[in-house]
Design a protein around this motif. Structure first.
Motif, mmCIF file in Angstrom:
data_model
loop_
_atom_site.group_PDB
_atom_site.id
_atom_site.type_symbol
_atom_site.label_atom_id
_atom_site.label_comp_id
_atom_site.label_asym_id
_atom_site.label_seq_id
_atom_site.Cartn_x
_atom_site.Cartn_y
_atom_site.Cartn_z
ATOM 1 N N ASN A 5 0.865 -1.167 0.000
ATOM 2 C CA ASN A 5 0.000 0.000 0.000
ATOM 3 C C ASN A 5 0.909 1.227 0.000
ATOM 4 O OD1 ASN A 5 -1.557 2.272 0.748
ATOM 5 N ND2 ASN A 5 -3.059 0.998 1.768
ATOM 6 N N TYR A 108 -7.849 -4.012 -2.007
ATOM 7 C CA TYR A 108 -7.786 -2.854 -1.102
ATOM 8 C C TYR A 108 -9.146 -2.729 -0.449
ATOM 9 C CZ TYR A 108 -7.393 1.827 0.789
ATOM 10 O OH TYR A 108 -7.391 2.894 1.643
ATOM 11 N N ASN A 111 -12.962 1.003 4.554
ATOM 12 C CA ASN A 111 -12.858 1.330 5.978
ATOM 13 C C ASN A 111 -14.177 1.177 6.709
ATOM 14 O OD1 ASN A 111 -10.046 2.206 6.274
ATOM 15 N ND2 ASN A 111 -10.603 3.849 4.850
ATOM 16 N N ASP A 139 -4.409 -5.300 1.329
ATOM 17 C CA ASP A 139 -4.606 -4.480 2.513
ATOM 18 C C ASP A 139 -6.108 -4.491 2.761
ATOM 19 O OD1 ASP A 139 -4.968 -2.590 4.437
ATOM 20 O OD2 ASP A 139 -4.403 -0.879 3.184
ATOM 21 N N ASN A 141 -7.633 -3.504 5.402
ATOM 22 C CA ASN A 141 -8.061 -2.444 6.325
ATOM 23 C C ASN A 141 -8.829 -2.999 7.521
ATOM 24 O OD1 ASN A 141 -7.111 0.193 5.679
ATOM 25 N ND2 ASN A 141 -8.355 0.161 3.820
ATOM 26 N N TRP A 183 1.483 -1.838 9.470
ATOM 27 C CA TRP A 183 1.033 -0.452 9.362
ATOM 28 C C TRP A 183 1.300 0.257 10.671
ATOM 29 C CZ3 TRP A 183 -2.958 1.930 12.254
ATOM 30 C CH2 TRP A 183 -3.240 3.249 11.873
ATOM 31 N N LEU A 195 -2.293 -4.974 8.907
ATOM 32 C CA LEU A 195 -3.360 -4.816 7.929
ATOM 33 C C LEU A 195 -3.038 -5.522 6.617
ATOM 34 C CD1 LEU A 195 -4.237 -1.026 8.380
ATOM 35 C CD2 LEU A 195 -5.355 -2.999 9.433
#
Length: 343
Positions: A5, A108, A111, A139, A141, A183, A195
């Protein structure tokens, strides 16, 4: 394979750092998340990865949010099919050397909790549609257990859904070497989480021998690059690439002229040209090793120090002096990588 990321590729200096690190890492597959690029094209892709055999698939950013760029070396993998979703880019490949067919998804994650269910459904659909050995670089999140988020003790509903996804597809969460967190927020009291990770199916792990997942140093971004080393991938011989730092060395052009004039061969014009180019290549390779071995050694030492400090911050925290030292290390690494700009 590299998963990273990068937190945006709109800054030319950041792109230069990414470009030179990818060249150094000599990877076959690269997945960059959160590119923040709304319109990707070949020129931009080639400016990021100096592999002349690059192919790619992309999920473009929504204006300046999100975005995934999936790149690979065509000498190693032939593209069979591509699927682009809302949260992922997935590619079905056939190995050039062994004809092994497998799939890889770059992800990705959102959130917002209410969007994560759609992400899990999308990934389950991809895996069940192809029903192939599968590797997921991402990632998300979100973490799957409280233990991989610093200071977290509560198992949330989002974590439970993540764990259910892993169990439903019978995925292997590969061990991570080099640190506990991928992260770090970068504040005085940094938040830390794992993450970024690679999940693979059992048949994928069975095919690729000695699979290792490890953290690399992060000179940019608040996410660490993740290296997934897997056996049985082989590429052809790498070509000599012209490095712009050579032009910054006094007398380099005169040296090339001298080397070119020194070599003499007999034969047809095309034969003589090929032989002289081959001899010149060897001269440049040997000269580069002599002149820049110290630069290479210094860069590796600085990156190792960066990785050590990041790992220490995750385990024990850093003093103000160590934080200042890390900032200085990043500045030095960026400078050395700028010297190694590749054409």
């Amino acid at each position: 394979m590299i998963s990273w990321n990068v937190r945006g590729l709109n800054d030319p200096r950041k792109c230069l750092v990414v470009k030179n690190l990818l060249w150094e890492w000599k990877c076959d597959v690269v997945c960059l998340q959160e590119t923040k690029i709304a319109s990707m094209n070949r020129q931009l892709v080639c400016s990021l990865w100096s592999c002349p055999y690059v192919d790619w698939a992309v999920l473009e950013a929504n204006r300046t949010a999100g975005g995934i760029l999936h790149m690979w070396d065509k000498r190693v993998l032939d593209k069979v099919e591509v699927m682009v979703g809302t949260f992922s880019v997935s590619v079905k490949w056939k190995g050039v050397g062994d004809d092994f067919i497998w799939a890889c998804s770059g992800v990705y994650g959102p959130n917002e909790n209410n969007e994560r269910g759609h992400m899990w459904d999308e990934l389950v659909g991809i895996q069940q549609y192809w029903r192939l050995p599968w590797c997921c670089l991402r990632d998300f999140n979100i973490v799957c257990f409280p233990s991989v988020r610093r200071g977290e003790t509560r198992l949330t509903l989002a974590m439970e859904k993540f764990s259910e996804f892993v169990e439903e597809l019978n995925l292997v969460d590969l061990p991570l070497e080099g640190g506990s967190y991928t992260w770090l927020s970068g504040s005085d009291q940094p938040a830390m989480s794992r993450l970024d990770r690679a999940l693979v199916t059992l048949d994928w792990e069975d095919h690729f021998s000695n699979v290792i997942q490890r953290i690399l140093a992060r000179p940019i971004s608040d996410h660490c690059p993740i290296l997934l080393e897997a056996g049985a991938m082989a590429r052809g011989k790498s070509p000599l690439r012209f490095e712009n730092m050579w032009l910054k060395m006094e007398g380099f052009v005169d040296r090339v002229q001298s080397w070119w004039n020194w070599h003499s061969f007999v034969g047809t014009p095309s034969f003589v040209l090929a032989k002289k180019l081959k001899a010149l290549r060897e001269d440049i390779v040997h000269w580069n090793c002599r002149e820049f071995v110290n630069v290479e050694r210094q860069k590796k030492q600085l990156l190792e120090e960066l990785k050590t400090l990041d790992a220490k911050e995750g385990d024990f925290g850093l003093t103000d002096g160590e934080k200042c030292h890390r900032a200085d290390l990043r500045s030095q690494v960026e400078h050395l990588l700028s010297l190694e700009e590749i054409s």
